[in-house]
Enzyme design. Structure first.
Site, mmCIF file in Angstrom:
data_model
loop_
_atom_site.group_PDB
_atom_site.id
_atom_site.type_symbol
_atom_site.label_atom_id
_atom_site.label_comp_id
_atom_site.label_asym_id
_atom_site.label_seq_id
_atom_site.Cartn_x
_atom_site.Cartn_y
_atom_site.Cartn_z
ATOM 1 C CB VAL A 18 -2.066 19.167 14.385
ATOM 2 C CG1 VAL A 18 -1.084 20.309 14.129
ATOM 3 C CG2 VAL A 18 -1.349 18.003 15.094
ATOM 4 N NE ARG A 49 -11.496 11.803 6.856
ATOM 5 C CZ ARG A 49 -10.518 11.182 7.471
ATOM 6 N NH1 ARG A 49 -9.748 10.357 6.796
ATOM 7 N NH2 ARG A 49 -10.289 11.381 8.761
ATOM 8 C CE LYS A 207 7.570 11.934 14.912
ATOM 9 N NZ LYS A 207 6.999 11.575 16.212
ATOM 10 N N GLY A 313 0.957 16.186 20.510
ATOM 11 C CA GLY A 313 -0.149 16.953 21.096
ATOM 12 C C GLY A 313 -0.511 18.121 20.202
#
Ligand code: NDP
Ligand code: HSE
Length: 440
Positions: A18, A49, A207, A313
């Site tokens: 993302v 990271r 969610k 996605g």
């Protein structure tokens, strides 16, 4: 307020699936975004990271840093797309304490500890936006939180996990076993190397908790959500569903219920659940293929609304993130602020047993006189009314047969007790599957 003469400084935490696309849209669309916001959006850094990880060419290496705290401290808007609980939570709280607006796609964090973030944002008077946390690109959080704020939502029902929808779709359309379909989802990049969060329903439950909290003005945590994943769904279940005009979907359902616990006065509350369910093959949710998501919202005045699109996605999710970035940046430049947490209704969250729905039960039973009567008696004993029974051709050399029993609406607790009773009958060789029926 930043004012139109100064750029709005944006920090992005995470540069994976993302984050990379967020950087791409921020970079490629900078002129349009500036016009929409009323001031330029300046990308001041991208926290990762590991600096050695190869990145897409759109990411300027000079912007990368492993010092996320220092990055947060110099931003007006912090976009968190790193995922996980820590250090995401600590970084968002740091950003909020420093007066930055925050945008996050992190449903795991919001589902587990949203209230801490809301409280901090409310106290600091800064925006907390999270459209991408539920159903990727689909505008759903904002309609529920803002557009329907004048209505009374009664139910939210839908497919909110693209990976499991892909897996179930492949089992339905290509006849794959669960493991084969999961492997295919991994090969296509839908499922992660460890697909547990998706296939066990954790992602959908987070969610569902977020949607339920918004829809019912009540704090609902992921721990309040009844959760069943898709790992128990077999190719035989999918085939049996097909034969009876259904498809199996992993649904997230949050609904108002009025329950009378143990005969006491009725109590308004909510039940939030995630589980595989049979959906009629003529229902719009049955036509949601691949990794797409679709959610129905039912409200008293608006009636039924359907939201459909790409639920996962990089680029679709980045679209939702950028929408939030523009909104909070506009607030900085033009004034104003988004909604704070609304939890005034404070409804009790009832257990799954108080939900009512219809069920389809497959049983393997002895094929001899009196069996059907005993099976029917087990349902009657718990006040569960049978709508239809179908008997398959004999199996096991003729000594047994499979029964498919469809019920009218019943309490989930009554159905569970019925199944327990059925499993204990001598004439029942096994309860092959129990699936709730929705959308019929
Ligand atoms: P990825 O695993 O692809 O990317 C995570 C990024 O965060 C990586 O760049 C990683 O750095 C960085 N990161 C992780 N931990 C740290 C840390 N401790 N310090 C600094 N950087 C860190 O995740 P996704 O992009 O897929 O997901 C991001 C978020 O968006 C998650 O909350 C996810 O649930 C949510 N989301 C994802 C969707 C999707 O389709 N992928 C859809 C909707 C929401 P490095 O690259 O160095 O490893
Ligand atoms: N793993 C999630 C899905 C990503 O498959 O839907 C989007 O939240």
């Amino acid at each position: 307020m930043a004012g139109p003469d100064r750029a709005v400084r944006v920090a992005v935490l995470g540069c994976g699936v993302v984050g990379t696309e967020v950087v791409r849209l921020l970079t490629r669309q900078s002129a349009d975004l500036a016009a929409r916001v009323g001031a330029p959006l300046e990308l001041v850094g991208v926290a990762v990271r590991d600096l050695a990880t190869p990145r897409d060419a759109v990411v300027d290496p000079d912007l990368l840093t492993t010092d996320a705290e220092a990055l947060v401290d110099r931003a007006d808007v912090v976009v968190e797309v790193m995922g996980g609980i820590e250090p995401a939570r600590a970084l968002l709280l740091r950003a909020i304490a420093g007066g930055a607006a925050v945008v996050t796609a992190n449903k795991a964090l919001l589902g587990q500890d949203g209230p801490t973030l809301y409280a901090a944002a409310d106290a600091a008077g800064v925006d907390l936006y999270f459209e991408a946390a539920v159903a990727g690109a689909i505008p759903l959080v904002r309609p529920v939180r803002e557009s329907l704020a004048g209505d009374r939502i009664t139910r939210v029902l839908g497919i909110v996990n693209g990976t499991t929808n892909y897996v179930l779709d492949q089992m339905t359309s290509a006849g794959l076993e669960l493991d084969q379909a999961v492997e295919q989802a991994q090969a296509l990049g839908y499922a992660e190397a460890d697909p547990t969060a998706d296939v066990e329903g954790f992602d959908a439950a987070a969610k569902a908790a977020i949607l339920a909290s918004l829809a019912f003005h009540t704090r609902v945590s992921v721990d309040d959500v009844h959760r069943e994943g898709i790992t128990a769904v077999s190719a035989q279940d999918v085939e049996a569903a097909r034969e009876t005009g259904y498809v199996i979907k992993l649904l997230a359902i949050a609904e108002r219920v009025t329950a009378s616990p143990d005969g006491a006065a009725p109590v308004d509350g909510v039940v939030v659940r995630v589980h595989p369910a049979l959906v009629p093959d003529t229902h719009p949710l049955a036509g949601v293929r691949g990794a797409f998501n679709a959610v129905f919202v039912e409200a008293e005045a608006a009636g039924e609304l359907m939201f459909y699109g790409r639920g996962a996605g990089g680029l679709p999710t980045a679209s939702a993130v950028l929408g939030d970035v523009v909104t909070v940046a506009r607030h900085r430049v033009q004034g104003g602020k988004g909604p704070i947490e609304s939890r005034y209704a404070d409804l009790p969250v009832h257990p799954i047993g108080r939900a009512t729905t219809r069920y389809q039960i497959r049983l393997r039973v002895a094929d001899r006189p009196g069996v059907l009567a005993q099976v029917a008696q087990a349902f009657a004993a718990h006040d569960v009314s049978i709508k239809a029974v179908r008997q398959s051709p004999p199996v096991d050399g003729g000594g047994a047969t499979d029964l498919l029993v469809v019920t009218h609406r019943a309490d989930d607790a009554a159905l569970s007790a019925t199944v327990e009773r059925l499993a204990g009958l001598d004439v029942v060789d096994g309860v092959l599957s129990v699936l709730r029926v929705e959308g019929a």
